[in-house]
Design a protein around this motif. Sequence first.
Motif, PDB file in Angstrom:
ATOM      1  N   GLY A 100      -2.009 -10.887  -2.939  1.00  0.00           N
ATOM      2  CA  GLY A 100      -2.812 -11.258  -1.580  1.00  0.00           C
ATOM      3  C   GLY A 100      -2.187 -11.725  -0.748  1.00  0.00           C
ATOM      4  N   PRO A 101      -2.830 -11.999   0.485  1.00  0.00           N
ATOM      5  CA  PRO A 101      -2.190 -12.260   1.781  1.00  0.00           C
ATOM      6  C   PRO A 101      -1.627 -13.862   1.406  1.00  0.00           C
ATOM      7  CG  PRO A 101      -4.417 -11.514   2.229  1.00  0.00           C
ATOM      8  CD  PRO A 101      -4.176 -11.761   0.490  1.00  0.00           C
ATOM      9  N   ARG A 102      -2.216 -14.773   0.828  1.00  0.00           N
ATOM     10  CA  ARG A 102      -1.566 -16.239   0.446  1.00  0.00           C
ATOM     11  C   ARG A 102      -0.329 -15.799  -0.349  1.00  0.00           C
ATOM     12  NH1 ARG A 102      -5.438 -19.791   2.535  1.00  0.00           N
ATOM     13  NH2 ARG A 102      -7.198 -18.831   2.629  1.00  0.00           N
ATOM     14  N   GLN A 103      -0.475 -15.093  -1.206  1.00  0.00           N
ATOM     15  CA  GLN A 103       0.964 -15.174  -1.972  1.00  0.00           C
ATOM     16  C   GLN A 103       1.973 -14.231  -1.109  1.00  0.00           C
ATOM     17  OE1 GLN A 103      -1.549 -12.889  -5.051  1.00  0.00           O
ATOM     18  NE2 GLN A 103       0.324 -13.771  -6.511  1.00  0.00           N
ATOM     19  N   MET A 104       1.641 -13.426  -0.408  1.00  0.00           N
ATOM     20  CA  MET A 104       2.495 -12.681   0.582  1.00  0.00           C
ATOM     21  C   MET A 104       2.966 -13.485   1.290  1.00  0.00           C
ATOM     22  SD  MET A 104       3.745  -9.724   1.307  1.00  0.00           S
ATOM     23  CE  MET A 104       2.413  -8.085   1.160  1.00  0.00           C
ATOM     24  N   ARG A 105       2.374 -14.291   2.220  1.00  0.00           N
ATOM     25  CA  ARG A 105       2.915 -15.556   2.965  1.00  0.00           C
ATOM     26  C   ARG A 105       3.907 -16.402   2.350  1.00  0.00           C
ATOM     27  NH1 ARG A 105      -0.353 -18.996   7.344  1.00  0.00           N
ATOM     28  NH2 ARG A 105       1.399 -20.329   8.029  1.00  0.00           N
ATOM     29  N   GLU A 106       3.653 -16.910   1.101  1.00  0.00           N
ATOM     30  CA  GLU A 106       4.448 -17.784   0.435  1.00  0.00           C
ATOM     31  C   GLU A 106       5.876 -16.948   0.072  1.00  0.00           C
ATOM     32  OE1 GLU A 106       2.365 -18.866  -3.034  1.00  0.00           O
ATOM     33  OE2 GLU A 106       0.759 -19.957  -1.597  1.00  0.00           O
ATOM     34  N   ARG A 107       5.676 -15.846  -0.234  1.00  0.00           N
ATOM     35  CA  ARG A 107       6.857 -14.680  -0.365  1.00  0.00           C
ATOM     36  C   ARG A 107       7.827 -14.650   0.728  1.00  0.00           C
ATOM     37  NH1 ARG A 107       6.424  -9.648  -4.238  1.00  0.00           N
ATOM     38  NH2 ARG A 107       5.294 -11.392  -5.583  1.00  0.00           N
ATOM     39  N   VAL A 108       7.015 -14.252   1.980  1.00  0.00           N
ATOM     40  CA  VAL A 108       7.910 -14.283   3.089  1.00  0.00           C
ATOM     41  C   VAL A 108       8.435 -15.509   3.502  1.00  0.00           C
ATOM     42  CG1 VAL A 108       7.425 -13.646   5.562  1.00  0.00           C
ATOM     43  CG2 VAL A 108       6.710 -12.170   4.007  1.00  0.00           C
ATOM     44  N   GLU A 165       2.872  -4.020  -7.653  1.00  0.00           N
ATOM     45  CA  GLU A 165       2.100  -5.545  -7.879  1.00  0.00           C
ATOM     46  C   GLU A 165       1.285  -5.586  -6.705  1.00  0.00           C
ATOM     47  OE1 GLU A 165       5.682  -8.708  -7.920  1.00  0.00           O
ATOM     48  OE2 GLU A 165       5.774  -7.377  -6.185  1.00  0.00           O
ATOM     49  N   ARG A 166       0.121  -6.222  -7.179  1.00  0.00           N
ATOM     50  CA  ARG A 166      -1.012  -6.236  -6.346  1.00  0.00           C
ATOM     51  C   ARG A 166      -1.052  -7.843  -5.808  1.00  0.00           C
ATOM     52  NH1 ARG A 166      -4.062  -3.126  -4.121  1.00  0.00           N
ATOM     53  NH2 ARG A 166      -4.375  -1.084  -4.817  1.00  0.00           N
ATOM     54  N   ASP A 223       5.073   7.643   2.706  1.00  0.00           N
ATOM     55  CA  ASP A 223       5.432   6.290   1.885  1.00  0.00           C
ATOM     56  C   ASP A 223       6.472   5.597   2.469  1.00  0.00           C
ATOM     57  OD1 ASP A 223       3.320   6.464  -0.243  1.00  0.00           O
ATOM     58  OD2 ASP A 223       4.670   7.441  -1.718  1.00  0.00           O
ATOM     59  N   ALA A 224       6.354   4.268   2.702  1.00  0.00           N
ATOM     60  CA  ALA A 224       7.437   3.537   3.345  1.00  0.00           C
ATOM     61  C   ALA A 224       8.571   3.093   2.222  1.00  0.00           C
ATOM     62  CB  ALA A 224       6.853   2.261   3.809  1.00  0.00           C
ATOM     63  N   PRO A 225       9.768   3.044   2.814  1.00  0.00           N
ATOM     64  CA  PRO A 225      10.904   2.709   1.551  1.00  0.00           C
ATOM     65  C   PRO A 225      10.302   1.529   0.500  1.00  0.00           C
ATOM     66  CG  PRO A 225      11.851   2.622   3.531  1.00  0.00           C
ATOM     67  CD  PRO A 225      10.273   2.991   3.994  1.00  0.00           C
ATOM     68  N   GLU A 226      10.315   1.798  -0.866  1.00  0.00           N
ATOM     69  CA  GLU A 226      10.008   0.831  -1.818  1.00  0.00           C
ATOM     70  C   GLU A 226       8.293   0.800  -1.860  1.00  0.00           C
ATOM     71  OE1 GLU A 226      11.247  -0.640  -4.333  1.00  0.00           O
ATOM     72  OE2 GLU A 226      13.497   0.352  -3.874  1.00  0.00           O
ATOM     73  N   HIS A 227       7.717   1.814  -1.511  1.00  0.00           N
ATOM     74  CA  HIS A 227       6.237   1.929  -1.472  1.00  0.00           C
ATOM     75  C   HIS A 227       5.918   3.140  -2.143  1.00  0.00           C
ATOM     76  CE1 HIS A 227       6.603  -1.759   0.996  1.00  0.00           C
ATOM     77  NE2 HIS A 227       5.191  -1.931   1.045  1.00  0.00           N
ATOM     78  N   GLY A 228       4.520   3.151  -2.647  1.00  0.00           N
ATOM     79  CA  GLY A 228       4.179   4.337  -3.331  1.00  0.00           C
ATOM     80  C   GLY A 228       5.017   5.029  -4.132  1.00  0.00           C
ATOM     81  N   GLN A 273       0.956  -1.289  -0.098  1.00  0.00           N
ATOM     82  CA  GLN A 273      -0.138   0.114  -0.106  1.00  0.00           C
ATOM     83  C   GLN A 273       0.963   1.334  -0.042  1.00  0.00           C
ATOM     84  OE1 GLN A 273      -2.441  -0.614   3.486  1.00  0.00           O
ATOM     85  NE2 GLN A 273      -3.989  -2.000   2.444  1.00  0.00           N
ATOM     86  N   ASP A 274       0.325   2.458   0.133  1.00  0.00           N
ATOM     87  CA  ASP A 274       1.061   3.636   0.138  1.00  0.00           C
ATOM     88  C   ASP A 274       0.214   4.695   1.008  1.00  0.00           C
ATOM     89  OD1 ASP A 274      -0.593   5.179  -1.642  1.00  0.00           O
ATOM     90  OD2 ASP A 274      -0.135   3.954  -3.020  1.00  0.00           O
ATOM     91  N   LYS A 275       0.706   5.880   1.183  1.00  0.00           N
ATOM     92  CA  LYS A 275       0.115   7.063   2.008  1.00  0.00           C
ATOM     93  C   LYS A 275      -1.176   7.224   1.642  1.00  0.00           C
ATOM     94  CE  LYS A 275       2.506  10.505  -0.685  1.00  0.00           C
ATOM     95  NZ  LYS A 275       2.907   9.664  -2.092  1.00  0.00           N
ATOM     96  N   ARG A 276      -1.817   6.991   0.381  1.00  0.00           N
ATOM     97  CA  ARG A 276      -3.013   7.449   0.012  1.00  0.00           C
ATOM     98  C   ARG A 276      -3.933   6.305  -0.408  1.00  0.00           C
ATOM     99  NH1 ARG A 276      -4.777  12.483  -1.539  1.00  0.00           N
ATOM    100  NH2 ARG A 276      -2.879  13.274  -2.323  1.00  0.00           N
ATOM    101  N   THR A 277      -3.455   5.136   0.417  1.00  0.00           N
ATOM    102  CA  THR A 277      -4.454   3.927   0.226  1.00  0.00           C
ATOM    103  C   THR A 277      -5.804   3.929   1.055  1.00  0.00           C
ATOM    104  OG1 THR A 277      -3.714   1.801   0.189  1.00  0.00           O
ATOM    105  CG2 THR A 277      -3.548   2.707   2.340  1.00  0.00           C
ATOM    106  N   PRO A 278      -6.872   3.587   0.427  1.00  0.00           N
ATOM    107  CA  PRO A 278      -8.252   3.899   0.804  1.00  0.00           C
ATOM    108  C   PRO A 278      -8.239   4.171   2.322  1.00  0.00           C
ATOM    109  CG  PRO A 278      -8.395   2.422  -1.086  1.00  0.00           C
ATOM    110  CD  PRO A 278      -6.916   2.626  -0.667  1.00  0.00           C
ATOM    111  N   GLY A 279      -7.801   2.915   2.891  1.00  0.00           N
ATOM    112  CA  GLY A 279      -7.833   2.880   4.494  1.00  0.00           C
ATOM    113  C   GLY A 279      -7.076   4.017   5.282  1.00  0.00           C
ATOM    114  N   VAL A 280      -6.253   4.539   4.843  1.00  0.00           N
ATOM    115  CA  VAL A 280      -5.398   5.655   5.355  1.00  0.00           C
ATOM    116  C   VAL A 280      -6.183   7.005   5.300  1.00  0.00           C
ATOM    117  CG1 VAL A 280      -3.294   6.748   5.261  1.00  0.00           C
ATOM    118  CG2 VAL A 280      -3.259   4.368   5.233  1.00  0.00           C
ATOM    119  N   LEU A 281      -6.439   7.092   3.946  1.00  0.00           N
ATOM    120  CA  LEU A 281      -7.149   8.252   3.631  1.00  0.00           C
ATOM    121  C   LEU A 281      -8.406   8.591   4.453  1.00  0.00           C
ATOM    122  CD1 LEU A 281      -7.207  10.759   1.443  1.00  0.00           C
ATOM    123  CD2 LEU A 281      -8.453   9.209  -0.111  1.00  0.00           C
ATOM    124  N   SER A 282      -9.561   7.375   4.562  1.00  0.00           N
ATOM    125  CA  SER A 282     -10.495   7.367   5.247  1.00  0.00           C
ATOM    126  C   SER A 282     -10.383   7.558   6.722  1.00  0.00           C
ATOM    127  CB  SER A 282     -11.543   6.239   4.784  1.00  0.00           C
ATOM    128  OG  SER A 282     -11.193   5.168   5.370  1.00  0.00           O
TER     129      SER A 282
END
Lengths: 255, 255
Positions: free
Chosen positions: B95-103, B92-93, B79-84, B53-62
């Motif tokens: 999902g959480p499962r892919q993120m888990r595999e990647r981590v 890249e978009r 924006d965090a390093p390497e974000h936004g 995500q980034d500094k203007r992601t919907p959850g942050v903005l709202s």
Amino acid sequence: MEPLSWTSDVTEQRVRERTFSLKVGDEDVPGIAWSPEGKDRWPTILLGHGGTQDKRTPGVLSLARRLARHLGYGSVAIDAPEHGERRSGPHERIGPRQMRERVASMTEDQRAEMSARNEMAVAEWRAVLDALQATPGFSDGPFGYWGVSMGTAIGLPLVAADDRITAAVFGLAGLGSRWDGERFAERARALRVPVLFLYQWDDELMERAQGLALFDAIGSREKTMHVNPGGHIEMPPHERDAVEAFFRRHIGANQ
Amino acid sequence: MEPLSWTSDVTEQRVRERTFSLKVGDEDVPGIAWSPEGKDRWPTILLGHGGTQDKRTPGVLSLARRLARHLGYGSVAIDAPEHGERRSGPHERIGPRQMRERVASMTEDQRAEMSARNEMAVAEWRAVLDALQATPGFSDGPFGYWGVSMGTAIGLPLVAADDRITAAVFGLAGLGSRWDGERFAERARALRVPVLFLYQWDDELMERAQGLALFDAIGSREKTMHVNPGGHIEMPPHERDAVEAFFRRHIGANQ
């Protein structure tokens, strides 16, 4: 169906408080009904007190008053069997550790007796609901339930059995050490209404895993668990705000 | 100390939104500062976005807008390093499962790199705090922090290290699978400010026990965990009300 038999009627700081008695089987069940002054009808929360407490225990009384003032709700509390005016022995004040030891050392007969008392309490609440549906102001519902510890031991089977109750706050209870073990778990799995489950991380009466297992077993799609550090009787006051927000969300304010 | 360098200024529906850039070491860190129209000063919540995500992601903005409107607060996101705006590769978009595999499949070098990026993000937030203390309206604080998932991976060490932040919301994070393992746990134990910890019971990124262990490790006397069913990105909207109630309780509304 028996009607509520009113025994007193006082209004204080915009909250009307009426005591009543209700005949259920051979028992005269004493209770209190609170309602917001100046309203014709209101949602009602059934308030289930904890073990060794009663219908006018400070936590019940303050919650009833705040539900009336903040949300325009009515509330009803009754003395559980062998509690409050229904005690056959002297009133004991025992702490959570003593309670844990007592529960741990109960005989099979004592467990069966406690289980039977809780079943009786469920039947009494259902008779109260029948009577409320014939009582002006209370009759239209909707109805919610709040009760932790023994208030959950009685309230969870009640809410699982009676679909007139559409939202419930439980807590300070778990699976695996209960006198009615697997039956309690089955009833948790049968729940379908939104549930707020309040839990204390250092509850002297049970292991953490037991509380987590109960939250996990609750069948409702909408359920939230709030965990705070501290013992059985150390729930922080802000959870009262959370209870209010929960009912406001699911039942709405009575404007 | 570098000041915030303003790059845009818009007021919409009573919320002023200014973008800024802040020089931190060799980096130009882009951010957004929100503030309530018609106030001279305000408490400020630092909003830490999640991974991808980034500094203007919907959850942050709202959240920024509602904190301004409901509580009269300011908010700041970067924006965090390497974000936004700071991404060096394509967005890249995943999902959480892919993120888990990647981590799970990260090499030691990749883990070290991620850990270094999070340390860098902590230093950037501290530079933002320095700059805010010299910015009219923001300067007096108090300061709070909100951030789940990567927002906790960065925010928890930040809050542990910087006593200008007096209340924090964390969540969607756990112990035991983190790239910076024991160090993360130590920082959790070092926390002393009130914490609201939001957790999802079926989070694809970690085991239940890992989230419970993080809540358990948090050293704050005042801490509350809210658990809801569902996955990493399925936190129910009512937890936004809980976040607001938490800050209202600990920081107060800016009336």
